[in-house]
Scaffold this motif. Sequence first.
Motif, mmCIF file in Angstrom:
data_model
loop_
_atom_site.group_PDB
_atom_site.id
_atom_site.type_symbol
_atom_site.label_atom_id
_atom_site.label_comp_id
_atom_site.label_asym_id
_atom_site.label_seq_id
_atom_site.Cartn_x
_atom_site.Cartn_y
_atom_site.Cartn_z
ATOM 1 N N ALA A 20 0.830 -1.203 0.000
ATOM 2 C CA ALA A 20 0.000 0.000 0.000
ATOM 3 C C ALA A 20 0.867 1.256 0.000
ATOM 4 O O ALA A 20 2.017 1.235 0.453
ATOM 5 C CB ALA A 20 -0.909 -0.001 1.223
ATOM 6 N N THR A 21 0.324 2.340 -0.515
ATOM 7 C CA THR A 21 1.032 3.619 -0.495
ATOM 8 C C THR A 21 1.167 4.149 0.921
ATOM 9 O O THR A 21 2.210 4.676 1.312
ATOM 10 C CB THR A 21 0.282 4.652 -1.362
ATOM 11 N N GLN A 22 0.101 3.981 1.681
ATOM 12 C CA GLN A 22 0.049 4.516 3.044
ATOM 13 C C GLN A 22 -1.174 3.943 3.745
ATOM 14 O O GLN A 22 -2.062 3.383 3.100
ATOM 15 C CB GLN A 22 -0.061 6.039 3.019
ATOM 16 N N GLU B 74 -15.163 -0.999 4.123
ATOM 17 C CA GLU B 74 -14.317 -2.195 4.072
ATOM 18 C C GLU B 74 -12.837 -1.843 4.191
ATOM 19 O O GLU B 74 -12.183 -2.119 5.184
ATOM 20 C CB GLU B 74 -14.573 -2.956 2.772
ATOM 21 N N GLN B 75 -12.310 -1.209 3.153
ATOM 22 C CA GLN B 75 -10.896 -0.862 3.094
ATOM 23 C C GLN B 75 -10.741 0.281 2.095
ATOM 24 O O GLN B 75 -11.662 0.558 1.321
ATOM 25 C CB GLN B 75 -10.077 -2.064 2.626
ATOM 26 N N PRO B 76 -9.593 0.946 2.069
ATOM 27 C CA PRO B 76 -9.377 1.980 1.056
ATOM 28 C C PRO B 76 -9.363 1.368 -0.340
ATOM 29 O O PRO B 76 -8.953 0.222 -0.530
ATOM 30 C CB PRO B 76 -7.991 2.552 1.412
ATOM 31 N N ARG C 107 -22.312 14.913 6.262
ATOM 32 C CA ARG C 107 -21.022 14.207 6.203
ATOM 33 C C ARG C 107 -20.036 14.793 7.209
ATOM 34 O O ARG C 107 -19.277 14.054 7.840
ATOM 35 C CB ARG C 107 -20.449 14.294 4.780
ATOM 36 N N ASP C 108 -20.066 16.112 7.390
ATOM 37 C CA ASP C 108 -19.110 16.720 8.323
ATOM 38 C C ASP C 108 -19.497 16.486 9.784
ATOM 39 O O ASP C 108 -18.752 16.851 10.697
ATOM 40 C CB ASP C 108 -18.925 18.207 8.036
ATOM 41 N N ALA C 109 -20.677 15.879 10.019
ATOM 42 C CA ALA C 109 -21.066 15.515 11.377
ATOM 43 C C ALA C 109 -20.820 14.043 11.645
ATOM 44 O O ALA C 109 -21.174 13.540 12.708
ATOM 45 C CB ALA C 109 -22.542 15.850 11.604
ATOM 46 N N ALA C 110 -20.213 13.371 10.656
ATOM 47 C CA ALA C 110 -19.965 11.934 10.777
ATOM 48 C C ALA C 110 -18.467 11.662 10.767
ATOM 49 O O ALA C 110 -17.672 12.459 10.255
ATOM 50 C CB ALA C 110 -20.636 11.184 9.629
ATOM 51 N N PHE C 111 -18.092 10.536 11.334
ATOM 52 C CA PHE C 111 -16.713 10.055 11.257
ATOM 53 C C PHE C 111 -16.724 8.867 10.305
ATOM 54 O O PHE C 111 -17.458 7.902 10.512
ATOM 55 C CB PHE C 111 -16.194 9.642 12.631
ATOM 56 N N VAL C 112 -15.937 8.952 9.240
ATOM 57 C CA VAL C 112 -15.931 7.943 8.189
ATOM 58 C C VAL C 112 -14.606 7.191 8.224
ATOM 59 O O VAL C 112 -13.530 7.811 8.221
ATOM 60 C CB VAL C 112 -16.142 8.591 6.805
ATOM 61 N N THR C 113 -14.674 5.882 8.259
ATOM 62 C CA THR C 113 -13.453 5.084 8.357
ATOM 63 C C THR C 113 -13.648 3.750 7.658
ATOM 64 O O THR C 113 -14.678 3.498 7.036
ATOM 65 C CB THR C 113 -13.055 4.900 9.835
ATOM 66 N N ASN C 114 -12.645 2.897 7.766
ATOM 67 C CA ASN C 114 -12.697 1.553 7.187
ATOM 68 C C ASN C 114 -12.269 0.514 8.212
ATOM 69 O O ASN C 114 -11.490 0.807 9.126
ATOM 70 C CB ASN C 114 -11.778 1.455 5.961
ATOM 71 N N ALA C 115 -12.754 -0.699 8.028
ATOM 72 C CA ALA C 115 -12.370 -1.791 8.914
ATOM 73 C C ALA C 115 -10.906 -2.144 8.752
ATOM 74 O O ALA C 115 -10.227 -2.501 9.708
ATOM 75 C CB ALA C 115 -13.243 -3.017 8.642
ATOM 76 N N VAL C 116 -10.398 -2.039 7.521
ATOM 77 C CA VAL C 116 -8.993 -2.323 7.210
ATOM 78 C C VAL C 116 -8.374 -1.049 6.655
ATOM 79 O O VAL C 116 -8.955 -0.397 5.792
ATOM 80 C CB VAL C 116 -8.883 -3.484 6.199
ATOM 81 N N LYS C 117 -7.208 -0.687 7.148
ATOM 82 C CA LYS C 117 -6.641 0.630 6.857
ATOM 83 C C LYS C 117 -5.698 0.679 5.646
ATOM 84 O O LYS C 117 -5.343 1.765 5.196
ATOM 85 C CB LYS C 117 -5.881 1.156 8.087
ATOM 86 N N HIS C 118 -5.268 -0.474 5.148
ATOM 87 C CA HIS C 118 -4.391 -0.495 3.974
ATOM 88 C C HIS C 118 -5.113 -1.105 2.782
ATOM 89 O O HIS C 118 -5.938 -2.005 2.946
ATOM 90 C CB HIS C 118 -3.109 -1.294 4.255
ATOM 91 N N PHE C 119 -4.799 -0.638 1.597
ATOM 92 C CA PHE C 119 -5.401 -1.084 0.347
ATOM 93 C C PHE C 119 -4.853 -2.456 -0.038
ATOM 94 O O PHE C 119 -3.656 -2.624 -0.243
ATOM 95 C CB PHE C 119 -5.083 -0.057 -0.746
ATOM 96 N N LYS C 120 -5.748 -3.430 -0.164
ATOM 97 C CA LYS C 120 -5.374 -4.769 -0.629
ATOM 98 C C LYS C 120 -5.819 -4.898 -2.084
ATOM 99 O O LYS C 120 -6.985 -4.666 -2.394
ATOM 100 C CB LYS C 120 -6.030 -5.853 0.223
ATOM 101 N N TYR C 121 -4.908 -5.288 -2.949
ATOM 102 C CA TYR C 121 -5.236 -5.296 -4.371
ATOM 103 C C TYR C 121 -4.393 -6.319 -5.126
ATOM 104 O O TYR C 121 -3.425 -6.879 -4.611
ATOM 105 C CB TYR C 121 -4.993 -3.911 -4.974
ATOM 106 N N ARG D 278 -3.706 -1.471 -13.874
ATOM 107 C CA ARG D 278 -4.711 -1.185 -12.850
ATOM 108 C C ARG D 278 -4.460 -1.983 -11.574
ATOM 109 O O ARG D 278 -3.965 -3.112 -11.613
ATOM 110 C CB ARG D 278 -6.116 -1.511 -13.379
ATOM 111 N N ARG D 279 -4.810 -1.381 -10.455
ATOM 112 C CA ARG D 279 -4.768 -2.064 -9.167
ATOM 113 C C ARG D 279 -6.213 -2.372 -8.779
ATOM 114 O O ARG D 279 -6.983 -1.462 -8.475
ATOM 115 C CB ARG D 279 -4.102 -1.192 -8.107
ATOM 116 N N LEU D 280 -6.557 -3.638 -8.790
ATOM 117 C CA LEU D 280 -7.934 -4.044 -8.541
ATOM 118 C C LEU D 280 -8.112 -4.522 -7.104
ATOM 119 O O LEU D 280 -7.324 -5.324 -6.593
ATOM 120 C CB LEU D 280 -8.344 -5.146 -9.516
#
Length: 211
Positions: free
Chosen positions: A35-37, A54-56, A86-100, A106-108
Motif C-alpha cells: 500500500a502507499t500509506q 471495508e478498506q481503502p 457528512r461533516d457531522a460523521a466520522f468515516v473510516t474503514n475496517a482495514v486501513k491499507h489497500f489490498k489489491y 490497474r490495481r484491482l
Amino acid sequence: MAMPALSDDAPVVTSLTALRKAENACRRCPLYKNATQAVPGEGSRDAVVMLVGEQPGDKEDLAGKPFVGPAGRLLDRALAEAGIARDAAFVTNAVKHFKYEVRGKRRLHKRPNAGEIERCRWWLEQERAIIRPAVIVALGLTATRSLFGKPMAIGKSRGAVHRLDDGTAAFVTVHPSALLRVQEQADKEQQYRAFVADLRQAAAYLRQRAA
C-alpha cells in the motif's frame, strides 16, 4: 457509554492525530508492504455517527483519505438524502491499507481475509474509543464482521437496531461500491433507495436519542 476493550499491546492513543501516525507505522499484517500509506478515519472527534466501510480503494490509497472515489461520492449523496451531514460523521474503514492485485496498469480491489480484518480491528477499536459515537453504521460484510466479530448476512441484518458489545447502537447495510456494480438501472435505483432507507433509520435513531 463504555469504551470497547483494547488489546493488551495497544499503545495509549488519545488523539486522532496520534492515531494517524500510529496507523501509518502499523506492521500488524503484511498489507502495509504494497500500500502507499495507511488511510485513517476522517471526521470530527465529536461525531455522533461513525460509518465503517471495508478498506481503502485505489484513489483512497493515493490520497490518504477515506471514501474520496466513486463510492464516496455515492455515500455523500445518500447521507444528504438521509439527513446525515457528512461533516457531522466520522468515516473510516475496517482495514486501513489497500489490498489489491495488479492487472495491466490497474490495481484491482481484493477483499481482506478474516486474519487481516481481525488484526486491523485493533485500530477500529481505538477509533471507537476516541470518537465514542452514539451510532455506528456498518457498510458491507467486512465492516460487519469487524464490528461484530463474526460473519453476518446483510440481507437478514439490515433494517434493525443491533447492539455491539459495549452497548453502542449499530445498523447494517450494503457498501456503496456494491451499488456501483449493479448493471440494470431499475435495480440500481431500487437498491440505492434501500440504502438511503437504512441510513434514514440511523438518522431517526439519533433524533430519538436527542429528544
